[in-house]
Write a protein that holds these residues in place. Sequence first.
Motif, PDB file in Angstrom:
ATOM      1  N   ALA A 283     -46.020  66.391  18.331  1.00  0.00           N
ATOM      2  CA  ALA A 283     -46.810  66.296  16.922  1.00  0.00           C
ATOM      3  C   ALA A 283     -46.043  65.535  15.939  1.00  0.00           C
ATOM      4  O   ALA A 283     -46.421  65.705  15.446  1.00  0.00           O
ATOM      5  CB  ALA A 283     -47.481  67.743  17.387  1.00  0.00           C
ATOM      6  N   GLY A 284     -44.555  65.008  16.326  1.00  0.00           N
ATOM      7  CA  GLY A 284     -43.979  65.074  15.579  1.00  0.00           C
ATOM      8  C   GLY A 284     -43.437  63.722  16.156  1.00  0.00           C
ATOM      9  O   GLY A 284     -43.084  63.384  17.005  1.00  0.00           O
ATOM     10  N   ARG A 285     -41.469  63.601  15.013  1.00  0.00           N
ATOM     11  CA  ARG A 285     -41.081  63.022  16.159  1.00  0.00           C
ATOM     12  C   ARG A 285     -39.770  63.987  16.650  1.00  0.00           C
ATOM     13  O   ARG A 285     -39.548  64.662  16.162  1.00  0.00           O
ATOM     14  CB  ARG A 285     -39.961  62.487  14.026  1.00  0.00           C
ATOM     15  N   GLN A 286     -39.428  63.617  17.813  1.00  0.00           N
ATOM     16  CA  GLN A 286     -38.620  64.057  17.964  1.00  0.00           C
ATOM     17  C   GLN A 286     -37.131  64.126  17.631  1.00  0.00           C
ATOM     18  O   GLN A 286     -36.857  62.598  18.128  1.00  0.00           O
ATOM     19  CB  GLN A 286     -38.837  64.136  19.807  1.00  0.00           C
ATOM     20  N   VAL A 287     -36.170  64.594  18.099  1.00  0.00           N
ATOM     21  CA  VAL A 287     -35.135  64.948  17.046  1.00  0.00           C
ATOM     22  C   VAL A 287     -33.642  66.068  18.490  1.00  0.00           C
ATOM     23  O   VAL A 287     -34.544  66.540  19.340  1.00  0.00           O
ATOM     24  CB  VAL A 287     -34.736  65.478  15.953  1.00  0.00           C
ATOM     25  N   SER A 288     -33.019  65.951  17.970  1.00  0.00           N
ATOM     26  CA  SER A 288     -31.460  66.732  19.185  1.00  0.00           C
ATOM     27  C   SER A 288     -31.522  67.318  18.234  1.00  0.00           C
ATOM     28  O   SER A 288     -31.947  67.655  17.426  1.00  0.00           O
ATOM     29  CB  SER A 288     -30.523  65.569  19.034  1.00  0.00           C
ATOM     30  N   LEU A 289     -31.188  68.601  19.915  1.00  0.00           N
ATOM     31  CA  LEU A 289     -31.099  70.103  18.832  1.00  0.00           C
ATOM     32  C   LEU A 289     -30.048  70.751  17.955  1.00  0.00           C
ATOM     33  O   LEU A 289     -29.774  71.161  17.016  1.00  0.00           O
ATOM     34  CB  LEU A 289     -31.105  70.996  20.433  1.00  0.00           C
ATOM     35  N   ALA A 290     -28.808  69.370  18.209  1.00  0.00           N
ATOM     36  CA  ALA A 290     -27.721  69.224  16.734  1.00  0.00           C
ATOM     37  C   ALA A 290     -28.538  69.027  15.526  1.00  0.00           C
ATOM     38  O   ALA A 290     -27.297  69.162  14.680  1.00  0.00           O
ATOM     39  CB  ALA A 290     -26.983  68.769  17.311  1.00  0.00           C
ATOM     40  N   GLU A 291     -29.813  68.507  15.850  1.00  0.00           N
ATOM     41  CA  GLU A 291     -30.386  68.363  14.348  1.00  0.00           C
ATOM     42  C   GLU A 291     -31.266  68.691  13.626  1.00  0.00           C
ATOM     43  O   GLU A 291     -32.065  68.711  12.583  1.00  0.00           O
ATOM     44  CB  GLU A 291     -31.100  66.511  14.555  1.00  0.00           C
ATOM     45  N   ALA A 292     -31.633  70.071  14.086  1.00  0.00           N
ATOM     46  CA  ALA A 292     -32.603  71.068  13.762  1.00  0.00           C
ATOM     47  C   ALA A 292     -32.461  71.968  13.015  1.00  0.00           C
ATOM     48  O   ALA A 292     -31.073  71.995  12.076  1.00  0.00           O
ATOM     49  CB  ALA A 292     -32.277  71.858  15.633  1.00  0.00           C
ATOM     50  N   ARG A 293     -33.506  71.530  11.841  1.00  0.00           N
ATOM     51  CA  ARG A 293     -34.193  71.954  10.784  1.00  0.00           C
ATOM     52  C   ARG A 293     -34.906  72.621  11.140  1.00  0.00           C
ATOM     53  O   ARG A 293     -35.925  72.912  11.392  1.00  0.00           O
ATOM     54  CB  ARG A 293     -33.887  71.103   9.925  1.00  0.00           C
ATOM     55  N   PRO A 294     -35.311  73.405   9.850  1.00  0.00           N
ATOM     56  CA  PRO A 294     -36.153  74.723   9.873  1.00  0.00           C
ATOM     57  C   PRO A 294     -36.955  74.458   9.091  1.00  0.00           C
ATOM     58  O   PRO A 294     -37.522  73.607   8.594  1.00  0.00           O
ATOM     59  CB  PRO A 294     -35.773  75.532   8.377  1.00  0.00           C
ATOM     60  N   GLY A 295     -38.324  74.856  10.086  1.00  0.00           N
ATOM     61  CA  GLY A 295     -39.941  74.085  10.371  1.00  0.00           C
ATOM     62  C   GLY A 295     -39.882  72.776  11.747  1.00  0.00           C
ATOM     63  O   GLY A 295     -41.079  72.958  11.525  1.00  0.00           O
ATOM     64  N   ASP A 296     -38.945  73.050  12.619  1.00  0.00           N
ATOM     65  CA  ASP A 296     -38.768  72.068  13.300  1.00  0.00           C
ATOM     66  C   ASP A 296     -39.367  72.795  14.482  1.00  0.00           C
ATOM     67  O   ASP A 296     -39.222  73.962  14.998  1.00  0.00           O
ATOM     68  CB  ASP A 296     -37.776  71.531  14.421  1.00  0.00           C
ATOM     69  N   LEU A 297     -40.353  72.748  15.526  1.00  0.00           N
ATOM     70  CA  LEU A 297     -40.563  73.121  16.667  1.00  0.00           C
ATOM     71  C   LEU A 297     -39.342  73.078  18.016  1.00  0.00           C
ATOM     72  O   LEU A 297     -38.950  71.756  17.898  1.00  0.00           O
ATOM     73  CB  LEU A 297     -42.101  72.663  17.589  1.00  0.00           C
ATOM     74  N   VAL A 298     -39.070  74.401  18.681  1.00  0.00           N
ATOM     75  CA  VAL A 298     -38.570  74.029  19.977  1.00  0.00           C
ATOM     76  C   VAL A 298     -39.191  75.048  20.467  1.00  0.00           C
ATOM     77  O   VAL A 298     -39.944  75.215  21.497  1.00  0.00           O
ATOM     78  CB  VAL A 298     -37.617  75.098  19.635  1.00  0.00           C
ATOM     79  N   ALA A 299     -39.334  74.053  22.062  1.00  0.00           N
ATOM     80  CA  ALA A 299     -40.230  73.387  23.033  1.00  0.00           C
ATOM     81  C   ALA A 299     -38.996  74.235  24.434  1.00  0.00           C
ATOM     82  O   ALA A 299     -38.191  73.313  24.519  1.00  0.00           O
ATOM     83  CB  ALA A 299     -40.986  72.516  23.688  1.00  0.00           C
ATOM     84  N   TYR A 300     -39.254  75.059  24.887  1.00  0.00           N
ATOM     85  CA  TYR A 300     -38.786  75.501  26.255  1.00  0.00           C
ATOM     86  C   TYR A 300     -39.616  75.095  27.502  1.00  0.00           C
ATOM     87  O   TYR A 300     -41.110  75.146  27.586  1.00  0.00           O
ATOM     88  CB  TYR A 300     -38.382  77.004  25.724  1.00  0.00           C
ATOM     89  N   ARG A 301     -38.068  75.213  28.224  1.00  0.00           N
ATOM     90  CA  ARG A 301     -38.607  74.454  29.479  1.00  0.00           C
ATOM     91  C   ARG A 301     -38.903  73.655  29.927  1.00  0.00           C
ATOM     92  O   ARG A 301     -39.453  72.358  29.062  1.00  0.00           O
ATOM     93  CB  ARG A 301     -39.074  75.732  30.524  1.00  0.00           C
ATOM     94  N   ASP A 302     -38.793  72.896  31.184  1.00  0.00           N
ATOM     95  CA  ASP A 302     -39.235  71.398  30.936  1.00  0.00           C
ATOM     96  C   ASP A 302     -40.717  71.221  30.990  1.00  0.00           C
ATOM     97  O   ASP A 302     -41.489  70.012  31.003  1.00  0.00           O
ATOM     98  CB  ASP A 302     -39.006  70.925  33.177  1.00  0.00           C
ATOM     99  N   ASP A 303     -41.632  71.986  31.144  1.00  0.00           N
ATOM    100  CA  ASP A 303     -43.002  71.785  31.030  1.00  0.00           C
ATOM    101  C   ASP A 303     -43.266  72.413  30.015  1.00  0.00           C
ATOM    102  O   ASP A 303     -44.525  72.230  29.358  1.00  0.00           O
ATOM    103  CB  ASP A 303     -43.811  72.393  32.253  1.00  0.00           C
ATOM    104  N   ALA A 304     -42.401  72.878  29.094  1.00  0.00           N
ATOM    105  CA  ALA A 304     -42.538  73.588  27.146  1.00  0.00           C
ATOM    106  C   ALA A 304     -43.719  73.644  26.798  1.00  0.00           C
ATOM    107  O   ALA A 304     -44.943  73.683  26.708  1.00  0.00           O
ATOM    108  CB  ALA A 304     -43.491  71.623  26.838  1.00  0.00           C
ATOM    109  N   SER A 305     -43.690  74.853  28.266  1.00  0.00           N
ATOM    110  CA  SER A 305     -44.411  76.304  28.471  1.00  0.00           C
ATOM    111  C   SER A 305     -44.693  77.482  28.030  1.00  0.00           C
ATOM    112  O   SER A 305     -45.013  77.760  27.274  1.00  0.00           O
ATOM    113  CB  SER A 305     -44.681  76.858  29.226  1.00  0.00           C
ATOM    114  N   HIS A 306     -43.402  77.067  26.439  1.00  0.00           N
ATOM    115  CA  HIS A 306     -43.053  78.461  25.716  1.00  0.00           C
ATOM    116  C   HIS A 306     -42.402  77.692  23.990  1.00  0.00           C
ATOM    117  O   HIS A 306     -42.410  76.101  24.598  1.00  0.00           O
ATOM    118  CB  HIS A 306     -42.348  79.542  25.947  1.00  0.00           C
TER     119      HIS A 306
END
Length: 342
Positions: A283-306
């Motif tokens: 739903a937006g632009r993907q960035v690296s975890l090191a660049e994470a800023r408040p409001g970014d969505l963090v998806a988990y597991r390879d299938d993004a099930s969380h």
Amino acid sequence: MVSHRRPSQPVLGVGARVTVVSAAAATAAAALGASHADADPRRPPEAVRAKVDRLYEEAEKATERYNKADEQVDQLRRSVDRAQDGAARGQERVNRMRGVLGAVAGAQYRSGGLDPELALLLSSDPDSYLEKAGDLARAGARHSGVLRELKEARRRLGQVRMEAAHDLKELERSRAAVARHKRSVERKLAEARRLLASLPTAERDAYDRASRSDRDGLPTLSGGAPASERAAAAVRAAQRAVGLPYVWGANGPTGFDCSGLTQWSYAQAGVRLPRTSQAQRYAGRQVSLAEARPGDLVAYRDDASHIGLYVGNGQVIHAPYPGAAVRYDPVGMLPVSSVTRV
């Protein structure tokens, strides 16, 4: 709903895109299976916790299918409503046209006879005449335009009715798929609850503490500032939701599942996100975890099930699993698959 002790490493990157809903609906029941474990108090606590982890992960993946199918039901319902409205309007137009022609026919009849062409226009099936005639000119120059218009209106009306009937069938199939997903997920969650209830209180507490543990090898993340005002508004909304219960399939305002929480949080900022975490990761632009800023969505597991909402200082707010309220947890609580800036 999370699987906290599966020994996979954090992975950043783009996973497989979301499959079409019809395929998900057709395979969801098979994907869930029927693996019911007994809540046997004689089983080692480690085995019970591992089984609970697996059940939560399976249920969360199934919830993604449920949410996608439920979203499809909503889309189909709107499509059916539009088609039915269009059919009603088309029928009204045909009726008005026939009414006008009927008045002309009545006037002609009273004056001494009925024009055969008007009799054709007012027949129950003027199309059959046109097929035989082969040429509109045979209907007469005075009424050929009216006949052509009526024929086109009837054709469009028939097409709209066919589309409405098709959408209704698809809607019923999707509703049945949603019901299957719901039953399957509820079985998984009920089994997990039975297993957790079989553990002593100390072991249950240990399970909850372990679910908050961070993983090694992640970048050091600071607080930072939100990338936009809408991201800041989403964070504020998620913070207001902390402490509210996890409710399977819910997207607020009094309970949430994981993607329901992120969807609701961004809705408070005037941003419409898709319903599933697998769709939200795009739903937006993907960035690296090191660049994470408040409001970014963090998806988990390879299938993004969380999915959770990054809020700074290495923390996310998320809806973990049934029985656990919306809360703060370390961003590395599960393998990170992507970070998305909305």
